[in-house]
Design a protein around this motif. Structure first.
Motif, PDB file in Angstrom:
ATOM      1  N   GLU A  49       0.830  -1.211   0.000  1.00  0.00           N
ATOM      2  CA  GLU A  49       0.000   0.000   0.000  1.00  0.00           C
ATOM      3  C   GLU A  49       0.858   1.252   0.000  1.00  0.00           C
ATOM      4  OE1 GLU A  49      -4.027  -1.290   2.388  1.00  0.00           O
ATOM      5  OE2 GLU A  49      -2.160  -1.119   3.515  1.00  0.00           O
ATOM      6  N   ALA A  50       1.953   1.236   0.767  1.00  0.00           N
ATOM      7  CA  ALA A  50       2.842   2.395   0.807  1.00  0.00           C
ATOM      8  C   ALA A  50       3.477   2.645  -0.551  1.00  0.00           C
ATOM      9  CB  ALA A  50       3.923   2.185   1.876  1.00  0.00           C
ATOM     10  N   ILE A  51       3.896   1.583  -1.227  1.00  0.00           N
ATOM     11  CA  ILE A  51       4.485   1.735  -2.559  1.00  0.00           C
ATOM     12  C   ILE A  51       3.461   2.330  -3.518  1.00  0.00           C
ATOM     13  CG2 ILE A  51       5.362   0.460  -4.556  1.00  0.00           C
ATOM     14  CD1 ILE A  51       6.669  -1.482  -2.554  1.00  0.00           C
ATOM     15  N   GLU A  52       2.230   1.848  -3.432  1.00  0.00           N
ATOM     16  CA  GLU A  52       1.186   2.337  -4.344  1.00  0.00           C
ATOM     17  C   GLU A  52       0.838   3.798  -4.067  1.00  0.00           C
ATOM     18  OE1 GLU A  52      -2.993   0.596  -5.942  1.00  0.00           O
ATOM     19  OE2 GLU A  52      -2.850   0.860  -3.766  1.00  0.00           O
ATOM     20  N   GLN A  53       0.833   4.187  -2.796  1.00  0.00           N
ATOM     21  CA  GLN A  53       0.382   5.526  -2.431  1.00  0.00           C
ATOM     22  C   GLN A  53       1.471   6.593  -2.503  1.00  0.00           C
ATOM     23  OE1 GLN A  53      -1.373   5.147   1.486  1.00  0.00           O
ATOM     24  NE2 GLN A  53      -2.627   3.401   0.853  1.00  0.00           N
ATOM     25  N   ARG A  54       2.730   6.197  -2.482  1.00  0.00           N
ATOM     26  CA  ARG A  54       3.797   7.194  -2.433  1.00  0.00           C
ATOM     27  C   ARG A  54       3.812   8.068  -3.683  1.00  0.00           C
ATOM     28  NH1 ARG A  54       7.511   9.430  -4.450  1.00  0.00           N
ATOM     29  NH2 ARG A  54       7.289   8.081  -6.277  1.00  0.00           N
ATOM     30  N   ALA A 175      18.407   4.614   1.345  1.00  0.00           N
ATOM     31  CA  ALA A 175      17.914   5.287   2.546  1.00  0.00           C
ATOM     32  C   ALA A 175      16.767   6.234   2.215  1.00  0.00           C
ATOM     33  CB  ALA A 175      19.059   6.045   3.223  1.00  0.00           C
ATOM     34  N   ALA A 176      16.896   6.945   1.101  1.00  0.00           N
ATOM     35  CA  ALA A 176      15.855   7.902   0.724  1.00  0.00           C
ATOM     36  C   ALA A 176      14.528   7.200   0.478  1.00  0.00           C
ATOM     37  CB  ALA A 176      16.284   8.681  -0.518  1.00  0.00           C
ATOM     38  N   GLN A 177      14.560   6.085  -0.250  1.00  0.00           N
ATOM     39  CA  GLN A 177      13.308   5.386  -0.528  1.00  0.00           C
ATOM     40  C   GLN A 177      12.676   4.862   0.759  1.00  0.00           C
ATOM     41  OE1 GLN A 177      11.408   5.507  -2.874  1.00  0.00           O
ATOM     42  NE2 GLN A 177      10.446   3.595  -3.482  1.00  0.00           N
ATOM     43  N   ASN A 178      13.490   4.366   1.666  1.00  0.00           N
ATOM     44  CA  ASN A 178      12.942   3.922   2.952  1.00  0.00           C
ATOM     45  C   ASN A 178      12.200   5.054   3.649  1.00  0.00           C
ATOM     46  OD1 ASN A 178      14.041   1.380   2.636  1.00  0.00           O
ATOM     47  ND2 ASN A 178      15.219   1.412   4.534  1.00  0.00           N
ATOM     48  N   MET A 179      12.814   6.236   3.680  1.00  0.00           N
ATOM     49  CA  MET A 179      12.200   7.360   4.385  1.00  0.00           C
ATOM     50  C   MET A 179      10.968   7.878   3.655  1.00  0.00           C
ATOM     51  SD  MET A 179      15.393   9.409   6.112  1.00  0.00           S
ATOM     52  CE  MET A 179      16.380   9.624   4.631  1.00  0.00           C
ATOM     53  N   LEU A 180      10.973   7.851   2.340  1.00  0.00           N
ATOM     54  CA  LEU A 180       9.804   8.278   1.580  1.00  0.00           C
ATOM     55  C   LEU A 180       8.623   7.341   1.825  1.00  0.00           C
ATOM     56  CD1 LEU A 180      11.619   9.217  -1.731  1.00  0.00           C
ATOM     57  CD2 LEU A 180      10.438  10.811  -0.215  1.00  0.00           C
ATOM     58  N   LEU A 181       8.886   6.043   1.857  1.00  0.00           N
ATOM     59  CA  LEU A 181       7.814   5.088   2.140  1.00  0.00           C
ATOM     60  C   LEU A 181       7.321   5.233   3.583  1.00  0.00           C
ATOM     61  CD1 LEU A 181       9.152   1.933   0.266  1.00  0.00           C
ATOM     62  CD2 LEU A 181       7.246   3.405  -0.410  1.00  0.00           C
ATOM     63  N   GLU A 182       8.248   5.472   4.499  1.00  0.00           N
ATOM     64  CA  GLU A 182       7.853   5.682   5.900  1.00  0.00           C
ATOM     65  C   GLU A 182       6.981   6.927   6.027  1.00  0.00           C
ATOM     66  OE1 GLU A 182       7.043   4.706   9.350  1.00  0.00           O
ATOM     67  OE2 GLU A 182       8.815   3.568   8.728  1.00  0.00           O
ATOM     68  N   ALA A 183       7.325   7.983   5.307  1.00  0.00           N
ATOM     69  CA  ALA A 183       6.504   9.190   5.332  1.00  0.00           C
ATOM     70  C   ALA A 183       5.078   8.872   4.891  1.00  0.00           C
ATOM     71  CB  ALA A 183       7.120  10.266   4.441  1.00  0.00           C
ATOM     72  N   THR A 184       4.941   8.053   3.849  1.00  0.00           N
ATOM     73  CA  THR A 184       3.617   7.666   3.368  1.00  0.00           C
ATOM     74  C   THR A 184       2.854   6.915   4.441  1.00  0.00           C
ATOM     75  OG1 THR A 184       4.449   7.541   1.094  1.00  0.00           O
ATOM     76  CG2 THR A 184       2.404   6.379   1.576  1.00  0.00           C
ATOM     77  N   VAL A 185       3.516   5.985   5.112  1.00  0.00           N
ATOM     78  CA  VAL A 185       2.883   5.211   6.182  1.00  0.00           C
ATOM     79  C   VAL A 185       2.396   6.127   7.308  1.00  0.00           C
ATOM     80  CG1 VAL A 185       3.346   3.525   8.009  1.00  0.00           C
ATOM     81  CG2 VAL A 185       4.146   3.090   5.682  1.00  0.00           C
ATOM     82  N   GLY A 187       1.303   9.097   7.049  1.00  0.00           N
ATOM     83  CA  GLY A 187       0.340  10.088   6.596  1.00  0.00           C
ATOM     84  C   GLY A 187       0.964  11.425   6.250  1.00  0.00           C
ATOM     85  N   LEU A 188       2.270  11.426   6.019  1.00  0.00           N
ATOM     86  CA  LEU A 188       2.998  12.632   5.641  1.00  0.00           C
ATOM     87  C   LEU A 188       3.223  12.649   4.136  1.00  0.00           C
ATOM     88  CD1 LEU A 188       5.691  12.498   8.479  1.00  0.00           C
ATOM     89  CD2 LEU A 188       3.567  13.839   8.469  1.00  0.00           C
ATOM     90  N   VAL A 189       3.681  13.786   3.627  1.00  0.00           N
ATOM     91  CA  VAL A 189       4.030  13.898   2.214  1.00  0.00           C
ATOM     92  C   VAL A 189       5.446  14.449   2.110  1.00  0.00           C
ATOM     93  CG1 VAL A 189       1.686  14.110   1.333  1.00  0.00           C
ATOM     94  CG2 VAL A 189       2.876  16.157   2.124  1.00  0.00           C
ATOM     95  N   ALA A 190       6.122  14.091   1.023  1.00  0.00           N
ATOM     96  CA  ALA A 190       7.528  14.455   0.880  1.00  0.00           C
ATOM     97  C   ALA A 190       7.925  14.433  -0.585  1.00  0.00           C
ATOM     98  CB  ALA A 190       8.406  13.479   1.679  1.00  0.00           C
ATOM     99  N   VAL A 191       9.108  14.954  -0.867  1.00  0.00           N
ATOM    100  CA  VAL A 191       9.657  14.904  -2.215  1.00  0.00           C
ATOM    101  C   VAL A 191      11.185  14.810  -2.109  1.00  0.00           C
ATOM    102  CG1 VAL A 191       9.709  17.434  -2.398  1.00  0.00           C
ATOM    103  CG2 VAL A 191       9.794  16.049  -4.474  1.00  0.00           C
ATOM    104  N   PRO A 192      11.816  13.921  -2.881  1.00  0.00           N
ATOM    105  CA  PRO A 192      13.279  13.860  -2.872  1.00  0.00           C
ATOM    106  C   PRO A 192      13.860  14.887  -3.835  1.00  0.00           C
ATOM    107  CG  PRO A 192      12.417  12.096  -4.233  1.00  0.00           C
ATOM    108  CD  PRO A 192      11.228  12.833  -3.691  1.00  0.00           C
ATOM    109  N   ILE A 193      14.886  15.591  -3.392  1.00  0.00           N
ATOM    110  CA  ILE A 193      15.518  16.628  -4.214  1.00  0.00           C
ATOM    111  C   ILE A 193      17.014  16.363  -4.278  1.00  0.00           C
ATOM    112  CG2 ILE A 193      16.084  19.083  -4.337  1.00  0.00           C
ATOM    113  CD1 ILE A 193      13.341  19.670  -3.223  1.00  0.00           C
ATOM    114  N   ALA A 194      17.480  16.054  -5.493  1.00  0.00           N
ATOM    115  CA  ALA A 194      18.907  15.798  -5.701  1.00  0.00           C
ATOM    116  C   ALA A 194      19.625  17.012  -6.276  1.00  0.00           C
ATOM    117  CB  ALA A 194      19.089  14.603  -6.635  1.00  0.00           C
TER     118      ALA A 194
END
Length: 223
Positions: A49-54, A175-185, A187-194
């Protein structure tokens, strides 16, 4: 003789300036250490669900993140998850070249995986400066918290030589993907910026000299 003395004086001045420059690059001291709330390992959202919703989201509500959420995000990125010290994201040779920081309006936090702790220091709001160093992307300045993934590829060099930098870059993604998925779990929103000037961002954050800021992840509640 006067010319020689002048040259010696100039050389001494250059050395002194170099010493001052190095001193300015020394990392800022942290004045407080906190224990983070124990990480939750039984979330109500499945991995699928986290993968689908991120999604990458660049607009946030104004409320600051609670320390429980910050701790959970840091644990997902570099938290210790086994008795022998292995962490939540993979690392070449278990050498762990990454360091995680959190920047808010009032402080900078540095994650300490051992014991799931953080050291903190009060700071003027550095988010506008990080925004300027990230091509002016508004999300960096608007998010209540900006996760910073910093890296020291030198920690891998002795074992992996020329491959150390590539391996370090891979770990940033893990590490970034782990934290992005955790944010989804959470109920937060985020964006990775390189798109960030890593060396200048590291200086703005007063990180240790060997570290470079590689990735910024603005995170917050949905707008």
């Amino acid at each position: 003789m006067k010319r020689r003395e002048l040259l010696v004086g100039l050389a001494a001045g250059a050395l002194a300036a170099g010493s001052t420059s190095q001193a300015q690059q020394s990392h800022a001291p942290y004045t407080n250490e906190i224990s983070l709330p124990k990480a939750n390992t039984t979330g109500k959202v499945s991995l699928e669900e986290a993968i689908e919703q991120r999604r990458s989201v660049r607009r946030y509500g104004p409320n600051p993140l609670p320390v429980e959420s910050i701790g959970q995000l840091l644990w997902a990125g570099q938290g210790i998850t086994s008795a022998d010290g292995k962490r939540a994201s993979p690392s070449a040779g278990a050498l762990y070249p990454l360091e995680l920081y959190v920047v808010t309006a009032t402080e900078v936090m540095h994650y300490l995986p051992q014991g799931h702790r953080a050291e903190t220091r009060t700071s003027p709001d550095l988010r506008p400066k990080l925004q300027a160093l990230a091509l002016g992307q508004a999300s960096v300045g608007a998010a209540p918290a900006v996760l910073v993934i910093a890296a020291d590829a030198g920690r891998l060099s002795a074992r992996y030589g020329a491959r150390a930098q590539a391996y370090t870059d891979h770990e940033v993604g893990h590490a970034a993907q782990n934290m992005l998925l955790e944010a989804t779990v959470l109920g937060l929103v985020a964006v990775p910026i390189a798109a960030v000037d890593g060396p200048k961002a590291a200086r703005a954050l007063a990180l240790p000299h060997a570290q470079k800021a590689v990735y910024l992840i603005p995170v917050g509640f949905p707008a």
